[in-house]
Design a protein around this motif. Structure first.
Motif, PDB file in Angstrom:
ATOM      1  N   LEU A  55      49.845  33.808  34.833  1.00  0.00           N
ATOM      2  CA  LEU A  55      49.459  34.614  33.689  1.00  0.00           C
ATOM      3  C   LEU A  55      48.912  35.954  34.159  1.00  0.00           C
ATOM      4  O   LEU A  55      48.602  36.146  35.331  1.00  0.00           O
ATOM      5  CB  LEU A  55      48.408  33.875  32.850  1.00  0.00           C
ATOM      6  CG  LEU A  55      48.801  32.504  32.294  1.00  0.00           C
ATOM      7  CD1 LEU A  55      47.706  31.986  31.355  1.00  0.00           C
ATOM      8  CD2 LEU A  55      50.140  32.542  31.585  1.00  0.00           C
ATOM      9  N   ALA A  56      48.766  36.872  33.214  1.00  0.00           N
ATOM     10  CA  ALA A  56      48.328  38.223  33.563  1.00  0.00           C
ATOM     11  C   ALA A  56      46.935  38.255  34.173  1.00  0.00           C
ATOM     12  O   ALA A  56      46.620  39.141  34.979  1.00  0.00           O
ATOM     13  CB  ALA A  56      48.367  39.108  32.316  1.00  0.00           C
ATOM     14  N   ASN A  57      46.084  37.279  33.830  1.00  0.00           N
ATOM     15  CA  ASN A  57      44.721  37.268  34.359  1.00  0.00           C
ATOM     16  C   ASN A  57      44.592  36.518  35.677  1.00  0.00           C
ATOM     17  O   ASN A  57      43.485  36.279  36.154  1.00  0.00           O
ATOM     18  CB  ASN A  57      43.747  36.690  33.332  1.00  0.00           C
ATOM     19  CG  ASN A  57      44.100  35.259  32.933  1.00  0.00           C
ATOM     20  OD1 ASN A  57      45.040  34.668  33.456  1.00  0.00           O
ATOM     21  ND2 ASN A  57      43.353  34.707  31.991  1.00  0.00           N
ATOM     22  N   GLY A  58      45.728  36.145  36.269  1.00  0.00           N
ATOM     23  CA  GLY A  58      45.712  35.515  37.580  1.00  0.00           C
ATOM     24  C   GLY A  58      45.740  33.999  37.565  1.00  0.00           C
ATOM     25  O   GLY A  58      45.804  33.383  38.636  1.00  0.00           O
ATOM     26  N   THR A 227      36.676  31.033  37.216  1.00  0.00           N
ATOM     27  CA  THR A 227      37.310  32.241  36.687  1.00  0.00           C
ATOM     28  C   THR A 227      38.816  32.014  36.672  1.00  0.00           C
ATOM     29  O   THR A 227      39.333  31.191  37.438  1.00  0.00           O
ATOM     30  CB  THR A 227      36.968  33.466  37.552  1.00  0.00           C
ATOM     31  OG1 THR A 227      37.496  33.266  38.866  1.00  0.00           O
ATOM     32  CG2 THR A 227      35.462  33.686  37.628  1.00  0.00           C
ATOM     33  N   PRO A 228      39.557  32.737  35.850  1.00  0.00           N
ATOM     34  CA  PRO A 228      41.002  32.446  35.743  1.00  0.00           C
ATOM     35  C   PRO A 228      41.768  32.723  37.026  1.00  0.00           C
ATOM     36  O   PRO A 228      42.733  32.012  37.331  1.00  0.00           O
ATOM     37  CB  PRO A 228      41.462  33.361  34.604  1.00  0.00           C
ATOM     38  CG  PRO A 228      40.443  34.441  34.542  1.00  0.00           C
ATOM     39  CD  PRO A 228      39.148  33.799  34.921  1.00  0.00           C
ATOM     40  N   ASP A 229      41.355  33.738  37.797  1.00  0.00           N
ATOM     41  CA  ASP A 229      42.065  34.027  39.040  1.00  0.00           C
ATOM     42  C   ASP A 229      41.634  33.112  40.183  1.00  0.00           C
ATOM     43  O   ASP A 229      42.126  33.248  41.312  1.00  0.00           O
ATOM     44  CB  ASP A 229      41.900  35.491  39.441  1.00  0.00           C
ATOM     45  CG  ASP A 229      40.470  35.993  39.316  1.00  0.00           C
ATOM     46  OD1 ASP A 229      39.710  35.433  38.512  1.00  0.00           O
ATOM     47  OD2 ASP A 229      40.102  36.961  40.009  1.00  0.00           O
ATOM     48  N   ASN A 230      40.751  32.170  39.892  1.00  0.00           N
ATOM     49  CA  ASN A 230      40.383  31.130  40.861  1.00  0.00           C
ATOM     50  C   ASN A 230      40.753  29.745  40.324  1.00  0.00           C
ATOM     51  O   ASN A 230      40.273  28.739  40.820  1.00  0.00           O
ATOM     52  CB  ASN A 230      38.876  31.196  41.148  1.00  0.00           C
ATOM     53  CG  ASN A 230      38.483  30.493  42.426  1.00  0.00           C
ATOM     54  OD1 ASN A 230      39.252  30.440  43.390  1.00  0.00           O
ATOM     55  ND2 ASN A 230      37.283  29.942  42.459  1.00  0.00           N
ATOM     56  N   ARG A 257      39.932  38.460  34.404  1.00  0.00           N
ATOM     57  CA  ARG A 257      39.996  38.280  35.848  1.00  0.00           C
ATOM     58  C   ARG A 257      38.673  38.733  36.479  1.00  0.00           C
ATOM     59  O   ARG A 257      38.078  39.729  36.045  1.00  0.00           O
ATOM     60  CB  ARG A 257      41.157  39.095  36.398  1.00  0.00           C
ATOM     61  CG  ARG A 257      41.391  38.992  37.878  1.00  0.00           C
ATOM     62  CD  ARG A 257      42.405  40.045  38.314  1.00  0.00           C
ATOM     63  NE  ARG A 257      43.721  39.778  37.777  1.00  0.00           N
ATOM     64  CZ  ARG A 257      44.701  39.177  38.439  1.00  0.00           C
ATOM     65  NH1 ARG A 257      44.478  38.776  39.694  1.00  0.00           N
ATOM     66  NH2 ARG A 257      45.872  38.993  37.892  1.00  0.00           N
ATOM     67  N   ALA A 258      38.207  38.025  37.511  1.00  0.00           N
ATOM     68  CA  ALA A 258      36.904  38.344  38.112  1.00  0.00           C
ATOM     69  C   ALA A 258      37.008  38.875  39.531  1.00  0.00           C
ATOM     70  O   ALA A 258      36.053  39.467  40.039  1.00  0.00           O
ATOM     71  CB  ALA A 258      35.995  37.115  38.104  1.00  0.00           C
ATOM     72  N   GLY A 259      38.131  38.656  40.192  1.00  0.00           N
ATOM     73  CA  GLY A 259      38.277  39.143  41.553  1.00  0.00           C
ATOM     74  C   GLY A 259      37.370  38.438  42.541  1.00  0.00           C
ATOM     75  O   GLY A 259      36.715  39.076  43.374  1.00  0.00           O
ATOM     76  N   ASN A 260      37.324  37.124  42.472  1.00  0.00           N
ATOM     77  CA  ASN A 260      36.440  36.351  43.358  1.00  0.00           C
ATOM     78  C   ASN A 260      36.779  36.566  44.827  1.00  0.00           C
ATOM     79  O   ASN A 260      37.953  36.572  45.218  1.00  0.00           O
ATOM     80  CB  ASN A 260      36.549  34.853  43.058  1.00  0.00           C
ATOM     81  CG  ASN A 260      35.976  34.506  41.715  1.00  0.00           C
ATOM     82  OD1 ASN A 260      36.411  35.008  40.698  1.00  0.00           O
ATOM     83  ND2 ASN A 260      34.983  33.619  41.705  1.00  0.00           N
ATOM     84  N   ALA A 261      35.731  36.708  45.641  1.00  0.00           N
ATOM     85  CA  ALA A 261      35.928  36.719  47.086  1.00  0.00           C
ATOM     86  C   ALA A 261      36.071  35.285  47.579  1.00  0.00           C
ATOM     87  O   ALA A 261      35.558  34.347  46.960  1.00  0.00           O
ATOM     88  CB  ALA A 261      34.746  37.400  47.774  1.00  0.00           C
TER      89      ALA A 261
END
Length: 481
Positions: A55-58, A227-230, A257-261
């Motif tokens: 999806l677009a949010n990862g 988060t969605p990208d995780n 999206r949160a951009g988790n490290a």
């Protein structure tokens, strides 16, 4: 006329008998060929296809449609687990999983949620491992929209109710209080602590670490990592892409999206020398476990390691441990070995058995002799053939469960396995040589570095365990935390 009639009379009863004998001969079963003479065409096997979607949010989705049953199975995986929690909060994973599963959501509290799950005959589970948190849901196709909505709330808006946390803490404390009742549990706990010293993979919860865990820490863990990208979703069963994607977009599409490290990995300092720990416990037979650190998935020697393990003790009655210790000597009913390929840290190479207290030294000496033989001499051609063929042929059973196929593909991508890992697995096992097995035995079956745990009351009147050449540390089960 009389002579003719007399001849006919003589043979009149013969014809029915002859006819019956011919009939019986025709009906006699054909003797099948001997099993070793049978031949079959090569097995044709294709790895099942799984469709990846993002999806677009990862948020990543792995889908395999299977309409055999009107059920849908979903595994939601978050890329954070035990190693994302501070070491001083050992046991956090267990309390978080239990509170997440039983605590309800901000939309539907715990009791109504459980009632609704029961009414739908839906199965919901939560588990936290070293690297991931997983939520599993099984639901009928007709209830998919409602089931996904509950799963979405659990992922995005869990209540993490305080009373459920306290209940989970109480159960965990009771498990800590009683864990020294189980010799196998003691042995495994001490072995992991010895192989992964001062590391989360070797830690066990205590009453004090469990007491330090707060609801705010559970909430913070959720806020940071959910988060969605995780998030990775494995979906299988009676659902099509056209039906699934609109549901997921509606539930998760507005989740930013949160951009988790990546979760940092704590350093591992392997044990520098072997040690034999004897835990005194009044039981009729002793539990023995021994081990050392092996390798990770990035090491191409993992295939030779799997073959070596099969020959050593992982191949059941085809293994040397089982043949020597059970079949030939009768020292134990069960004896085993494992060669676990680690995903991000080296996995353990272990062996274990249970034997009479009077046989502990004999069993350990025999295990040591089997290890020495694997290190000093190549395995036989027949052993190698049985091991490689068994591993190659059993590979297909990894794909018997449709949902496990999807989860496996998801995990291979999450952990960064090579794209051809599954496609070339059988080929890489089949090309392992006897020299490879001997090389792996020398590298990972190292008697001088092994950590050995004995739980029981070993009889040392005929010889001391110190004769194995390792330092001996003696403990009492009552002294263990």
């Amino acid at each position: 006329m009389m002579r003719i009639g007399t001849v006919r009379g003589r043979f009149a009863g013969v014809w029915p008998i002859a006819l019956a004998m011919l009939t019986l001969a025709a009906c006699a079963p054909v003797q099948p060929p001997r099993p070793e003479l049978l031949s079959y065409p090569p097995l044709q096997f294709a790895i099942p296809e799984v469709e990846p979607i993002e999806l677009a949010n990862g948020l990543r989705i792995y889908l395999r449609e299977d309409s055999e049953l009107p059920l849908v199975q979903i595994t939601a995986m978050i890329g954070a687990g035990t190693l994302a929690a501070p070491r001083e909060l050992t046991g956090f994973d267990e309390l978080f999983a239990a509170t997440l599963r039983t605590g309800g959501t901000l939309i539907m509290p715990a009791a109504p949620l459980e009632e609704r799950l029961d009414l739908l005959a839906a199965d919901l589970s939560c588990d936290v491992g070293p690297y991931t948190t997983q939520i599993g849901l099984s639901v009928r196709h007709d209830d998919l929209a409602e089931g996904l909505a509950m799963l979405g709330d659990l992922l995005r808006r869990p209540a993490l109710a305080g009373d459920k946390l306290e209940l989970a803490r109480s159960k965990a404390r009771e498990a800590v209080r009683r864990r020294n009742d189980d010799p196998d549990g003691i042995a495994e706990r001490l072995l992991m602590a010895a192989l992964y010293p001062a590391h989360p993979l070797g830690d066990s919860p205590t009453d004090s670490t469990l007491s330090a865990i707060t609801r705010d820490q559970l909430i913070d863990f959720h806020r940071t990592h959910f988060t969605p990208d995780n998030l990775w979703l494995a979906v299988s069963g009676d659902v099509s892409r056209a039906e699934l994607l609109p549901l997921l977009e509606r539930l998760f599409g507005d989740w930013p999206r949160a951009g988790n490290a990546a979760v940092p990995l704590p350093p591992l300092v392997p044990p520098q020398a072997g040690l034999l720990q004897v835990v005194a416990k009044d039981v009729p037979q002793a539990t023995i476990m021994l081990g050392d650190l092996g390798l990770t998935k990035d090491n191409p020697d993992q295939y030779a390691g799997r073959v070596m393990n099969f020959i050593f003790g992982g191949g059941g009655f085809n293994s040397r441990l089982m043949r020597e210790i059970r079949s030939d000597r009768g020292l134990a009913y069960s004896v085993w070995s494992q060669f676990q390929v680690g995903r991000r840290f080296p996995g353990p190479v272990m062996a274990g058995t249970e034997t009479k207290n009077a046989s502990v030294l004999e069993a350990l000496t025999l295990i040591r002799a089997i290890i020495d033989d694997l290190r000093e001499r190549p395995v036989t051609a027949e052993e190698l053939r049985i091991a490689t063929e068994s591993l190659v042929n059993s590979f297909v059973f990894s794909f018997a469960d449709p949902h496990a196929v999807v989860v496996q593909r998801l995990q291979l991508d999450f952990y960064g396995y090579p794209p051809d890992y599954l496609a070339r697995y059988q080929e890489r096992i089949a090309t392992v040589t006897a020299a490879d097995v001997q090389r792996l035995a020398r590298a990972y079956l190292r008697p001088e570095r092994q950590q050995i745990i004995v739980v029981g009351a070993p009889d040392e009147t005929a010889g001391s365990l110190a004769s194995l050449g390792l330092p001996v540390k003696r403990l009492s089960a009552d002294e263990l935390p």
